[in-house]
Design an enzyme around this catalytic site. Structure first.
Site, PDB file in Angstrom:
ATOM      1  N   SER A  29       0.819  -1.217   0.000  1.00 24.62           N
ATOM      2  CA  SER A  29       0.000   0.000   0.000  1.00 24.62           C
ATOM      3  C   SER A  29       0.852   1.268   0.000  1.00 24.62           C
ATOM      4  CB  SER A  29      -0.939  -0.009   1.207  1.00 24.62           C
ATOM      5  OG  SER A  29      -0.195  -0.226   2.392  1.00 24.62           O
ATOM      6  N   VAL A  31       2.956   4.054  -2.741  1.00 26.54           N
ATOM      7  CA  VAL A  31       2.467   4.782  -3.919  1.00 26.54           C
ATOM      8  C   VAL A  31       2.147   3.824  -5.068  1.00 26.54           C
ATOM      9  CG1 VAL A  31       4.804   5.265  -4.828  1.00 26.54           C
ATOM     10  CG2 VAL A  31       2.926   6.747  -5.457  1.00 26.54           C
ATOM     11  N   THR A  60       7.032   5.023   1.063  1.00 23.42           N
ATOM     12  CA  THR A  60       6.428   6.174   0.391  1.00 23.42           C
ATOM     13  C   THR A  60       6.261   7.371   1.329  1.00 23.42           C
ATOM     14  OG1 THR A  60       5.330   4.768  -1.211  1.00 23.42           O
ATOM     15  CG2 THR A  60       4.385   6.970  -0.880  1.00 23.42           C
ATOM     16  N   ARG A  61       5.714   7.122   2.507  1.00 22.89           N
ATOM     17  CA  ARG A  61       5.391   8.281   3.350  1.00 22.89           C
ATOM     18  C   ARG A  61       6.638   8.974   3.893  1.00 22.89           C
ATOM     19  NH1 ARG A  61       5.014   7.676   9.242  1.00 22.89           N
ATOM     20  NH2 ARG A  61       5.125   5.471   9.803  1.00 22.89           N
ATOM     21  N   ALA A  63       9.259   9.697   1.961  1.00 24.65           N
ATOM     22  CA  ALA A  63       9.973  10.380   0.869  1.00 24.65           C
ATOM     23  C   ALA A  63      10.030  11.877   1.135  1.00 24.65           C
ATOM     24  CB  ALA A  63       9.300  10.088  -0.465  1.00 24.65           C
ATOM     25  N   GLN A  64      11.208  12.450   0.954  1.00 23.51           N
ATOM     26  CA  GLN A  64      11.408  13.860   1.310  1.00 23.51           C
ATOM     27  C   GLN A  64      11.505  14.745   0.075  1.00 23.51           C
ATOM     28  OE1 GLN A  64      14.970  13.977   3.751  1.00 23.51           O
ATOM     29  NE2 GLN A  64      13.874  13.280   5.563  1.00 23.51           N
ATOM     30  N   GLU A 131      18.110  18.129  -7.721  1.00 22.50           N
ATOM     31  CA  GLU A 131      18.799  17.133  -6.887  1.00 22.50           C
ATOM     32  C   GLU A 131      19.938  16.549  -7.701  1.00 22.50           C
ATOM     33  OE1 GLU A 131      16.106  14.236  -5.271  1.00 22.50           O
ATOM     34  OE2 GLU A 131      15.074  15.693  -4.030  1.00 22.50           O
ATOM     35  N   HIS A 252      22.492   6.157   0.197  1.00 20.95           N
ATOM     36  CA  HIS A 252      22.270   7.613   0.145  1.00 20.95           C
ATOM     37  C   HIS A 252      23.445   8.290   0.842  1.00 20.95           C
ATOM     38  CE1 HIS A 252      20.486  11.575   0.488  1.00 20.95           C
ATOM     39  NE2 HIS A 252      19.443  11.156  -0.225  1.00 20.95           N
ATOM     40  N   ARG A 301      24.293  10.276  -7.124  1.00 20.59           N
ATOM     41  CA  ARG A 301      24.386   9.777  -5.755  1.00 20.59           C
ATOM     42  C   ARG A 301      25.563   8.824  -5.524  1.00 20.59           C
ATOM     43  NH1 ARG A 301      18.428   8.617  -3.880  1.00 20.59           N
ATOM     44  NH2 ARG A 301      18.250  10.887  -3.978  1.00 20.59           N
ATOM     45  N   HIS A 362      19.717   2.860   0.983  1.00 22.02           N
ATOM     46  CA  HIS A 362      18.560   3.727   0.725  1.00 22.02           C
ATOM     47  C   HIS A 362      17.567   3.130  -0.267  1.00 22.02           C
ATOM     48  CE1 HIS A 362      16.293   7.422   0.371  1.00 22.02           C
ATOM     49  NE2 HIS A 362      16.572   7.532  -0.924  1.00 22.02           N
ATOM     50  N   ARG A 397      20.053   4.755  -9.428  1.00 25.40           N
ATOM     51  CA  ARG A 397      18.816   5.511  -9.665  1.00 25.40           C
ATOM     52  C   ARG A 397      19.069   7.013  -9.597  1.00 25.40           C
ATOM     53  NH1 ARG A 397      14.650   7.590  -6.038  1.00 25.40           N
ATOM     54  NH2 ARG A 397      15.949   6.831  -4.346  1.00 25.40           N
TER      55      ARG A 397
HETATM   56  P1  FAD Z   1       6.546   1.195  -0.298  1.00 23.05           P
HETATM   57  O1  FAD Z   1       6.065   2.589  -0.186  1.00 23.05           O
HETATM   58  O2  FAD Z   1       7.742   0.824   0.499  1.00 23.05           O
HETATM   59  O3  FAD Z   1       5.342   0.263   0.097  1.00 23.05           O
HETATM   60  C1  FAD Z   1       5.489  -1.144   0.196  1.00 23.05           C
HETATM   61  C2  FAD Z   1       4.227  -1.694   0.774  1.00 23.05           C
HETATM   62  O4  FAD Z   1       4.232  -3.110   0.719  1.00 23.05           O
HETATM   63  C3  FAD Z   1       4.016  -1.339   2.227  1.00 23.05           C
HETATM   64  O5  FAD Z   1       2.649  -1.021   2.366  1.00 23.05           O
HETATM   65  C4  FAD Z   1       4.345  -2.631   2.955  1.00 23.05           C
HETATM   66  O6  FAD Z   1       3.730  -2.753   4.207  1.00 23.05           O
HETATM   67  C5  FAD Z   1       3.815  -3.637   1.954  1.00 23.05           C
HETATM   68  N1  FAD Z   1       4.367  -4.984   2.047  1.00 23.05           N
HETATM   69  C6  FAD Z   1       5.671  -5.339   2.012  1.00 23.05           C
HETATM   70  N2  FAD Z   1       5.779  -6.683   2.102  1.00 23.05           N
HETATM   71  C7  FAD Z   1       4.527  -7.180   2.180  1.00 23.05           C
HETATM   72  C8  FAD Z   1       3.983  -8.483   2.304  1.00 23.05           C
HETATM   73  N3  FAD Z   1       4.755  -9.571   2.387  1.00 23.05           N
HETATM   74  N4  FAD Z   1       2.658  -8.619   2.359  1.00 23.05           N
HETATM   75  C9  FAD Z   1       1.836  -7.547   2.319  1.00 23.05           C
HETATM   76  N5  FAD Z   1       2.294  -6.294   2.223  1.00 23.05           N
HETATM   77  C10 FAD Z   1       3.619  -6.106   2.145  1.00 23.05           C
HETATM   78  N6  FAD Z   1      11.866   8.459  -3.877  1.00 23.05           N
HETATM   79  C11 FAD Z   1      11.606   9.540  -4.633  1.00 23.05           C
HETATM   80  O7  FAD Z   1      11.257   9.402  -5.811  1.00 23.05           O
HETATM   81  N7  FAD Z   1      11.716  10.800  -4.099  1.00 23.05           N
HETATM   82  C12 FAD Z   1      12.090  11.015  -2.807  1.00 23.05           C
HETATM   83  O8  FAD Z   1      12.152  12.142  -2.368  1.00 23.05           O
HETATM   84  C13 FAD Z   1      12.375   9.887  -2.002  1.00 23.05           C
HETATM   85  N8  FAD Z   1      12.780  10.043  -0.723  1.00 23.05           N
HETATM   86  C14 FAD Z   1      12.916   8.930   0.057  1.00 23.05           C
HETATM   87  C15 FAD Z   1      13.194   9.094   1.417  1.00 23.05           C
HETATM   88  C16 FAD Z   1      13.264   7.995   2.237  1.00 23.05           C
HETATM   89  C17 FAD Z   1      13.567   8.167   3.710  1.00 23.05           C
HETATM   90  C18 FAD Z   1      13.066   6.684   1.709  1.00 23.05           C
HETATM   91  C19 FAD Z   1      13.131   5.461   2.585  1.00 23.05           C
HETATM   92  C20 FAD Z   1      12.828   6.518   0.355  1.00 23.05           C
HETATM   93  C21 FAD Z   1      12.744   7.638  -0.478  1.00 23.05           C
HETATM   94  N9  FAD Z   1      12.463   7.503  -1.825  1.00 23.05           N
HETATM   95  C22 FAD Z   1      12.224   8.605  -2.580  1.00 23.05           C
HETATM   96  C23 FAD Z   1      12.211   6.186  -2.401  1.00 23.05           C
HETATM   97  C24 FAD Z   1      10.701   5.973  -2.487  1.00 23.05           C
HETATM   98  O9  FAD Z   1      10.080   6.523  -1.347  1.00 23.05           O
HETATM   99  C25 FAD Z   1      10.350   4.510  -2.583  1.00 23.05           C
HETATM  100  O10 FAD Z   1      11.134   3.863  -3.538  1.00 23.05           O
HETATM  101  C26 FAD Z   1       8.880   4.373  -2.970  1.00 23.05           C
HETATM  102  O11 FAD Z   1       8.069   5.085  -2.076  1.00 23.05           O
HETATM  103  C27 FAD Z   1       8.504   2.916  -2.989  1.00 23.05           C
HETATM  104  O12 FAD Z   1       7.125   2.837  -3.142  1.00 23.05           O
HETATM  105  P2  FAD Z   1       6.462   1.414  -3.199  1.00 23.05           P
HETATM  106  O13 FAD Z   1       4.996   1.642  -3.307  1.00 23.05           O
HETATM  107  O14 FAD Z   1       7.128   0.597  -4.223  1.00 23.05           O
HETATM  108  O15 FAD Z   1       6.842   0.748  -1.787  1.00 23.05           O
HETATM  109  C1  SIN Z   2      16.208  12.655  -1.036  1.00 24.06           C
HETATM  110  O1  SIN Z   2      15.333  13.467  -0.732  1.00 24.06           O
HETATM  111  O2  SIN Z   2      17.415  12.897  -0.996  1.00 24.06           O
HETATM  112  C2  SIN Z   2      15.791  11.324  -1.497  1.00 24.06           C
HETATM  113  C3  SIN Z   2      15.367  11.409  -2.887  1.00 24.06           C
HETATM  114  C4  SIN Z   2      15.306  10.062  -3.505  1.00 24.06           C
HETATM  115  O3  SIN Z   2      15.632   9.061  -2.883  1.00 24.06           O
HETATM  116  O4  SIN Z   2      14.919  10.006  -4.668  1.00 24.06           O
END
Ligand code: FAD
Ligand code: SIN
Length: 553
Positions: A29, A31, A60-61, A63-64, A131, A252, A301, A362, A397
């Site tokens: 759940s 993005v 996702t939540r 992400a900065q 960035e 990172h 990066r 990261h 990336r």
């Molecule tokens: P996630 O948002 O990680 O969601 C995964 C979901 O899967 C969660 O709901 C989890 O509970 C669920 N899940 C996992 N395993 C299971 C299972 N076995 N069964 C059921 N559910 C499961 N990216 C950018 O583009 N810009 C940014 O500024 C940026 N900043 C970031 C800052 C931080 C601190 C971090 C950690 C990452 C950042 N990223 C950024 C990367 C980006 O946030 C992630 O790559 C992206 O949000 C991943 O989205 P997702 O939906 O694939 O996974």
């Molecule tokens: C950051 O804000 O530096 C993270 C951005 C990203 O992981 O894409």
């Protein structure tokens, strides 16, 4: 490239206790998962969205910095393509990148249409920042540095309004269920605290979309939250799917350094802080990125992370410093309120103090190998977001391309769903050996990965890691917990990561081999793809990069 690495084929008991059906099952759940659920409704499918914790848990939540897209008149998808290919050091699949950059602006506008609020500039246009690796200002952000939280809020609200999406929280997906033809027909789940559906059950559908995020918890220090245990990659691997680019783990450069014993999720200091003018300093107070790369502190990066590691090694220090004092109190307050709070809660005031920073895990570029429509190699299985290896990121990336990838490829899967002939059939009980790595061994595994398969790698360190991981495998566990299953997933991922890192005898992007410090385009401009056969043996093959990808050098 076959070898003796062995991966058990299942985690769960063969017969689940209960089952639920939908047209499409989305796992995760963040993005990617929430967007996939919404878009599946656009094509009239019923959706069961399962997620292992609360809906808003995931990367996702956190992400900065923001989301990259060619939104301004001065910019273009071609320029975004160029910067992405350069950052990916020759391993990006050009067709996937082209899809990302051309469909990206519309995907961001769609987010705005469902209610996401991005920061605006004084003229009323979306404010765009810079960035690392971007030659243009093209990063849209929300709440200053709370982009992920705002996107998550908006997409969750849209999902809640749709009665055709059933959300099951606290449901951990364990194994993929296949039918006799080898097509995906469901997943086994372990559900906690939902009444009727507690315990091991199955969610059945002829289309399974993996959106389970990354696997930062393979390492001891990561920016990723506790749910990032790579369950989707491990589940797909055990089922026989192709898994690619696992050796490319992004560290990172500017993660706040909390001391030598800090473990688990560590606070990020966004690259956007450097985008607004902050600079890295060594222990003598000298800016050291000038001269390393034409973009200095805003180099891609991997370049910045390596320069920091080199400087730390030369000086024998555990961190360097980020100087953002020149930004002033107003900019810190308005642009980076989350990071300001995070620093101040740890006794550092970035308005007047330097911030201690060091690289930490990261992001993972690798994962479940897909085509440009998000199809995995098992019929009926799809992947989007960080769990997927669409080929967008290559060896490294480009900043802020990840949220965008989740949006764009979640939508592209719908085209595949409409084209693919998906037939509902009964799944057959998973067969093959099982084996668990108990949670008590997670820290030992992370120490192995930190020491021997982290930023700096060599044949020697990776061979040590291979041996140590093998010692941790299959040590039993008769009534497993969620943490045991997750640790088993992490261990299986670590095993494949180390195997691919050992095979790739070159330095490229985020894969840094001390014993092979140069890039070797003749031999290694290929993806490494691993899969497990019916006996649990891992096989690794080379796959050509898709597209000509000119102009990445
Ligand atoms: P996630 O948002 O990680 O969601 C995964 C979901 O899967 C969660 O709901 C989890 O509970 C669920 N899940 C996992 N395993 C299971 C299972 N076995 N069964 C059921 N559910 C499961 N990216 C950018 O583009 N810009 C940014 O500024 C940026 N900043 C970031 C800052 C931080 C601190 C971090 C950690 C990452 C950042 N990223 C950024 C990367 C980006 O946030 C992630 O790559 C992206 O949000 C991943 O989205 P997702 O939906 O694939 O996974
Ligand atoms: C950051 O804000 O530096 C993270 C951005 C990203 O992981 O894409």
């Amino acid at each position: 490239m076959n070898g003796s690495t062995w991966i058990p084929r299942r985690l769960t008991a063969p017969e689940p206790g209960w089952s639920a059906r939908a047209d499409v099952i989305v796992i995760g759940s963040g993005v990617a998962g929430l967007t996939a659920a919404l878009r599946a409704r656009d094509i009239g499918r019923t959706v069961l969205l399962v997620t292992k914790a609360q809906v808003n848990e995931g990367s996702t939540r956190w992400a900065q910095g923001g989301i990259a897209a060619a939104l301004s008149e001065e910019d273009s998808p071609d320029e975004h393509l160029h910067d992405t290919l350069v950052a990916g050091v020759g391993l990006c699949d050009e067709d996937s990148v082209r899809a990302l950059v051309t469909e990206g602006p519309a995907a961001v506008r769609e987010l705005i249409a469902i209610g996401a609020h991005f920061d605006m500039d004084p003229s009323g246009a979306i404010a765009l920042t810079r960035e690392g690796g971007h030659l243009r200002n093209r990063i849209a952000h929300a709440g200053g540095d709370a982009t992920g939280a705002e996107i998550s809020r908006a997409v969750m609200a849209a999902v809640q309004l749709d009665p055709g999406i059933v959300v099951l929280e606290n449901a951990l997906a364990l194994d993929l269920l296949l039918d006799e033809t080898g097509a995906a027909q469901g997943v086994t789940l372990h559900v906690m605290g939902s009444g009727q559906r507690d315990g091991i059950g199955a969610a059945l559908a002829p289309a399974i979309i993996l959106a389970t995020g990354g696997f930062g918890q393979v390492f001891g220090q990561t920016t990723n939250p506790y749910v990032s245990t790579g369950d989707g990659v491990a589940l797909a691997l055990r089922a026989g799917a192709r898994i690619a680019d696992m050796e490319f783990v992004q560290f990172h450069p500017t993660v706040m350094w909390l001391g030598p014993h800090a473990q688990g999720q560590q606070p990020l200091v966004s690259e956007a802080v450097r985008g607004e003018g902050a600079v890295l300093l060594d222990s003598a107070g000298t800016p050291f990125m000038t001269g390393v790369h034409p973009l200095a502190d805003l180099a891609p990066r991997d370049v910045v992370a390596k320069a920091i590691m080199r400087r730390m090694r030369e000086e024998g220090t555990a961190h360097v410093w980020l100087d953002g004092r020149m930004l002033g109190a107003d900019t810190w307050f308005q642009r980076f309120p989350t990071i300001l709070d995070s620093c101040r809660s740890r006794g550092i005031d970035p308005v007047t103090d330097l911030i201690p920073v060091a690289p930490a895990q990261h992001y993972v570029s690798g994962g479940v190998r897909t085509d440009i429509w998000g199809r995995a190699s098992i019929p009926g299985l799809y992947a989007c977001g960080e769990v997927a290896c669409t080929g967008v990121h290559g060896a490294n990336r480009l900043a802020s391309n990840s949220l965008l990838e989740g949006l764009v490829f979640a939508r592209r899967i719908m085209t595949a769903l409409e084209e693919d002939e998906l037939t509902v059939r009964e799944p057959v009980a998973p067969s093959g050996p099982s084996g668990l790595v108990p949670h008590a061994l997670r820290r030992s595994m992370q120490q192995v990965m930190d020491l021997d398969a982290g930023v700096l790698r060599s044949a020697e360190s990776l061979s040590v890691a291979t041996g140590e991981l093998a010692l941790l495998a299959d040590v039993g566990g008769s009534s497993p917990s969620t943490e045991d299953w997750e640790t088993t997933n992490l261990h299986q991922i670590a095993t494949v990561l180390v195997r691919q890192a050992l095979l790739r005898t070159e330095t490229r992007g985020s894969h840094w081999r001390e014993d092979y410090p140069e890039r070797d385009d003749e031999r290694w401009r290929v993806h490494l793809v691993s899969m497990v056969d019916e006996h649990g043996q891992v096989h690794t093959v080379q796959e050509p990069v898709r597209g000509t990808a000119q102009g990445w050098e």
